[in-house]
Design a protein around this motif. Sequence first.
Motif, PDB file in Angstrom:
ATOM      1  N   HIS A  92      44.197   7.118  55.152  1.00 45.98           N
ATOM      2  CA  HIS A  92      44.327   7.331  53.714  1.00 45.98           C
ATOM      3  C   HIS A  92      45.130   8.599  53.484  1.00 45.98           C
ATOM      4  O   HIS A  92      44.982   9.573  54.224  1.00 45.98           O
ATOM      5  CB  HIS A  92      42.941   7.460  53.076  1.00 45.98           C
ATOM      6  CG  HIS A  92      42.045   6.302  53.404  1.00 45.98           C
ATOM      7  ND1 HIS A  92      41.982   5.180  52.619  1.00 45.98           N
ATOM      8  CD2 HIS A  92      41.210   6.084  54.442  1.00 45.98           C
ATOM      9  CE1 HIS A  92      41.130   4.321  53.161  1.00 45.98           C
ATOM     10  NE2 HIS A  92      40.649   4.850  54.269  1.00 45.98           N
ATOM     11  N   GLU A  93      45.961   8.582  52.448  1.00 45.73           N
ATOM     12  CA  GLU A  93      46.816   9.730  52.147  1.00 45.73           C
ATOM     13  C   GLU A  93      46.681  10.098  50.679  1.00 45.73           C
ATOM     14  O   GLU A  93      46.666   9.222  49.806  1.00 45.73           O
ATOM     15  CB  GLU A  93      48.278   9.405  52.454  1.00 45.73           C
ATOM     16  CG  GLU A  93      48.544   9.117  53.907  1.00 45.73           C
ATOM     17  CD  GLU A  93      50.018   8.822  54.180  1.00 45.73           C
ATOM     18  OE1 GLU A  93      50.388   8.888  55.351  1.00 45.73           O
ATOM     19  OE2 GLU A  93      50.783   8.520  53.233  1.00 45.73           O
ATOM     20  N   TYR A  94      46.603  11.398  50.428  1.00 40.59           N
ATOM     21  CA  TYR A  94      46.480  11.936  49.066  1.00 40.59           C
ATOM     22  C   TYR A  94      47.396  13.147  48.936  1.00 40.59           C
ATOM     23  O   TYR A  94      47.570  13.907  49.893  1.00 40.59           O
ATOM     24  CB  TYR A  94      45.044  12.397  48.790  1.00 40.59           C
ATOM     25  CG  TYR A  94      43.993  11.357  49.080  1.00 40.59           C
ATOM     26  CD1 TYR A  94      43.710  10.359  48.155  1.00 40.59           C
ATOM     27  CD2 TYR A  94      43.301  11.355  50.287  1.00 40.59           C
ATOM     28  CE1 TYR A  94      42.752   9.394  48.426  1.00 40.59           C
ATOM     29  CE2 TYR A  94      42.339  10.393  50.563  1.00 40.59           C
ATOM     30  CZ  TYR A  94      42.067   9.417  49.628  1.00 40.59           C
ATOM     31  OH  TYR A  94      41.126   8.466  49.905  1.00 40.59           O
ATOM     32  N   SER A  95      47.940  13.347  47.742  1.00 45.30           N
ATOM     33  CA  SER A  95      48.724  14.566  47.520  1.00 45.30           C
ATOM     34  C   SER A  95      48.825  14.883  46.037  1.00 45.30           C
ATOM     35  O   SER A  95      48.603  14.023  45.174  1.00 45.30           O
ATOM     36  CB  SER A  95      50.118  14.459  48.136  1.00 45.30           C
ATOM     37  OG  SER A  95      50.974  13.707  47.316  1.00 45.30           O
ATOM     38  N   PHE A  96      49.178  16.117  45.766  1.00 48.46           N
ATOM     39  CA  PHE A  96      49.482  16.613  44.431  1.00 48.46           C
ATOM     40  C   PHE A  96      50.105  17.985  44.571  1.00 48.46           C
ATOM     41  O   PHE A  96      50.116  18.578  45.655  1.00 48.46           O
ATOM     42  CB  PHE A  96      48.239  16.661  43.529  1.00 48.46           C
ATOM     43  CG  PHE A  96      47.027  17.255  44.180  1.00 48.46           C
ATOM     44  CD1 PHE A  96      46.870  18.627  44.302  1.00 48.46           C
ATOM     45  CD2 PHE A  96      46.021  16.434  44.656  1.00 48.46           C
ATOM     46  CE1 PHE A  96      45.746  19.168  44.897  1.00 48.46           C
ATOM     47  CE2 PHE A  96      44.890  16.956  45.251  1.00 48.46           C
ATOM     48  CZ  PHE A  96      44.751  18.337  45.372  1.00 48.46           C
ATOM     49  N   VAL A  97      50.618  18.491  43.467  1.00 48.85           N
ATOM     50  CA  VAL A  97      51.236  19.812  43.432  1.00 48.85           C
ATOM     51  C   VAL A  97      50.372  20.708  42.556  1.00 48.85           C
ATOM     52  O   VAL A  97      50.016  20.324  41.434  1.00 48.85           O
ATOM     53  CB  VAL A  97      52.677  19.738  42.882  1.00 48.85           C
ATOM     54  CG1 VAL A  97      53.307  21.116  42.779  1.00 48.85           C
ATOM     55  CG2 VAL A  97      53.527  18.815  43.760  1.00 48.85           C
ATOM     56  N   VAL A  98      50.017  21.869  43.106  1.00 50.91           N
ATOM     57  CA  VAL A  98      49.155  22.830  42.410  1.00 50.91           C
ATOM     58  C   VAL A  98      49.629  24.248  42.726  1.00 50.91           C
ATOM     59  O   VAL A  98      50.355  24.456  43.697  1.00 50.91           O
ATOM     60  CB  VAL A  98      47.672  22.688  42.832  1.00 50.91           C
ATOM     61  CG1 VAL A  98      47.096  21.367  42.379  1.00 50.91           C
ATOM     62  CG2 VAL A  98      47.490  22.879  44.321  1.00 50.91           C
ATOM     63  N   PRO A  99      49.206  25.233  41.947  1.00 52.45           N
ATOM     64  CA  PRO A  99      49.501  26.623  42.320  1.00 52.45           C
ATOM     65  C   PRO A  99      48.785  26.985  43.619  1.00 52.45           C
ATOM     66  O   PRO A  99      47.677  26.509  43.881  1.00 52.45           O
ATOM     67  CB  PRO A  99      48.940  27.448  41.157  1.00 52.45           C
ATOM     68  CG  PRO A  99      48.759  26.490  40.033  1.00 52.45           C
ATOM     69  CD  PRO A  99      48.511  25.140  40.658  1.00 52.45           C
ATOM     70  N   ILE A 100      49.401  27.827  44.418  1.00 48.91           N
ATOM     71  CA  ILE A 100      48.776  28.213  45.685  1.00 48.91           C
ATOM     72  C   ILE A 100      47.436  28.905  45.440  1.00 48.91           C
ATOM     73  O   ILE A 100      46.536  28.821  46.262  1.00 48.91           O
ATOM     74  CB  ILE A 100      49.705  29.091  46.559  1.00 48.91           C
ATOM     75  CG1 ILE A 100      49.123  29.199  47.977  1.00 48.91           C
ATOM     76  CG2 ILE A 100      49.970  30.427  45.899  1.00 48.91           C
ATOM     77  CD1 ILE A 100      50.039  29.792  49.005  1.00 48.91           C
ATOM     78  N   ASP A 101      47.260  29.536  44.288  1.00 51.13           N
ATOM     79  CA  ASP A 101      45.967  30.187  44.042  1.00 51.13           C
ATOM     80  C   ASP A 101      44.861  29.175  43.732  1.00 51.13           C
ATOM     81  O   ASP A 101      43.713  29.556  43.554  1.00 51.13           O
ATOM     82  CB  ASP A 101      46.061  31.279  42.985  1.00 51.13           C
ATOM     83  CG  ASP A 101      46.413  30.785  41.606  1.00 51.13           C
ATOM     84  OD1 ASP A 101      46.532  29.566  41.405  1.00 51.13           O
ATOM     85  OD2 ASP A 101      46.569  31.627  40.710  1.00 51.13           O
ATOM     86  N   SER A 102      45.183  27.886  43.727  1.00 49.51           N
ATOM     87  CA  SER A 102      44.145  26.849  43.679  1.00 49.51           C
ATOM     88  C   SER A 102      43.523  26.637  45.053  1.00 49.51           C
ATOM     89  O   SER A 102      42.477  26.020  45.170  1.00 49.51           O
ATOM     90  CB  SER A 102      44.728  25.521  43.190  1.00 49.51           C
ATOM     91  OG  SER A 102      45.203  25.646  41.885  1.00 49.51           O
ATOM     92  N   LEU A 103      44.209  27.145  46.086  1.00 52.21           N
ATOM     93  CA  LEU A 103      43.718  27.018  47.460  1.00 52.21           C
ATOM     94  C   LEU A 103      43.182  28.343  47.991  1.00 52.21           C
ATOM     95  O   LEU A 103      42.271  28.369  48.802  1.00 52.21           O
ATOM     96  CB  LEU A 103      44.832  26.526  48.376  1.00 52.21           C
ATOM     97  CG  LEU A 103      45.569  25.267  47.940  1.00 52.21           C
ATOM     98  CD1 LEU A 103      46.648  24.908  48.949  1.00 52.21           C
ATOM     99  CD2 LEU A 103      44.604  24.125  47.729  1.00 52.21           C
ATOM    100  N   LEU A 104      43.798  29.433  47.561  1.00 51.81           N
ATOM    101  CA  LEU A 104      43.431  30.762  48.044  1.00 51.81           C
ATOM    102  C   LEU A 104      43.129  31.678  46.875  1.00 51.81           C
ATOM    103  O   LEU A 104      43.844  31.665  45.875  1.00 51.81           O
ATOM    104  CB  LEU A 104      44.582  31.370  48.858  1.00 51.81           C
ATOM    105  CG  LEU A 104      45.067  30.601  50.078  1.00 51.81           C
ATOM    106  CD1 LEU A 104      46.299  31.275  50.656  1.00 51.81           C
ATOM    107  CD2 LEU A 104      43.978  30.513  51.120  1.00 51.81           C
ATOM    108  N   ASP A 105      42.085  32.492  47.004  1.00 48.52           N
ATOM    109  CA  ASP A 105      41.800  33.543  46.024  1.00 48.52           C
ATOM    110  C   ASP A 105      42.573  34.784  46.424  1.00 48.52           C
ATOM    111  O   ASP A 105      42.719  35.076  47.610  1.00 48.52           O
ATOM    112  CB  ASP A 105      40.300  33.901  46.014  1.00 48.52           C
ATOM    113  CG  ASP A 105      39.486  32.900  45.242  1.00 48.52           C
ATOM    114  OD1 ASP A 105      39.974  32.405  44.222  1.00 48.52           O
ATOM    115  OD2 ASP A 105      38.351  32.630  45.671  1.00 48.52           O
ATOM    116  N   PHE A 106      43.042  35.520  45.447  1.00 45.31           N
ATOM    117  CA  PHE A 106      43.761  36.749  45.735  1.00 45.31           C
ATOM    118  C   PHE A 106      42.977  37.912  45.174  1.00 45.31           C
ATOM    119  O   PHE A 106      42.740  38.001  43.979  1.00 45.31           O
ATOM    120  CB  PHE A 106      45.170  36.688  45.154  1.00 45.31           C
ATOM    121  CG  PHE A 106      45.957  35.581  45.773  1.00 45.31           C
ATOM    122  CD1 PHE A 106      46.452  35.716  47.053  1.00 45.31           C
ATOM    123  CD2 PHE A 106      46.129  34.387  45.119  1.00 45.31           C
ATOM    124  CE1 PHE A 106      47.134  34.670  47.661  1.00 45.31           C
ATOM    125  CE2 PHE A 106      46.807  33.346  45.716  1.00 45.31           C
ATOM    126  CZ  PHE A 106      47.316  33.489  46.982  1.00 45.31           C
TER     127      PHE A 106
END
Length: 189
Positions: free
Chosen positions: A4-18
């Motif tokens: 199964h494959e999934y994707s989308f485009v998001v800001p990198i801060d949706s993956l990492l907290d700064f």
Amino acid sequence: MKFHEYSFVVPIDSLLDFLCGFEDLSDAVIDSLPMCHDSIGEEVSDRSGFYGIPHDNFKQLCEVININMNYKWLEEKYYFTKRGQGNVLIFYSPLNKDEFILLDIYCGPTDQNDMIKLGVRCSSNHNEIVNHLMHYIHEEAYPKSSFIEYENNELLSLTKQENYPKPKIVITGIENKWEYEQVVEFYNL
């Protein structure tokens, strides 16, 4: 085995907290760090706020696919890449080379939201939890693209070396134009 494959485009801060991580460092240490770049590729010296800690859902996603992600490295890889550049990063599971996380970190010259493409390919064994985690990441992100579920190995095709380099046209004004050739980088092989 079905994948199964999934994707989308998001800001990198949706993956990492700064978090502010430089206030305790000496000026000599800060000056030794690589330069960041602004939206037109000019070097800037303000690095305050860069210290990547993974969001729980992204961390769990990496763990489910058995990827030992270096989050600080990922943060630096993105933020120390000039505008108009950035490659496709593929992180393979050491347990199953058909499972991976894809991050397209191409940073367009006018991208003010630090958008990246997140893609995951997983086996049916991991599909339920991966689907939930990807939906959680997507729901919490803003701005974002549509959530895409592939049935035709679209993400798998993005891992093929013969599909690279991919030309990216970069325009920074009426007469300033150059081409960047995006490549794919493989990790955890």
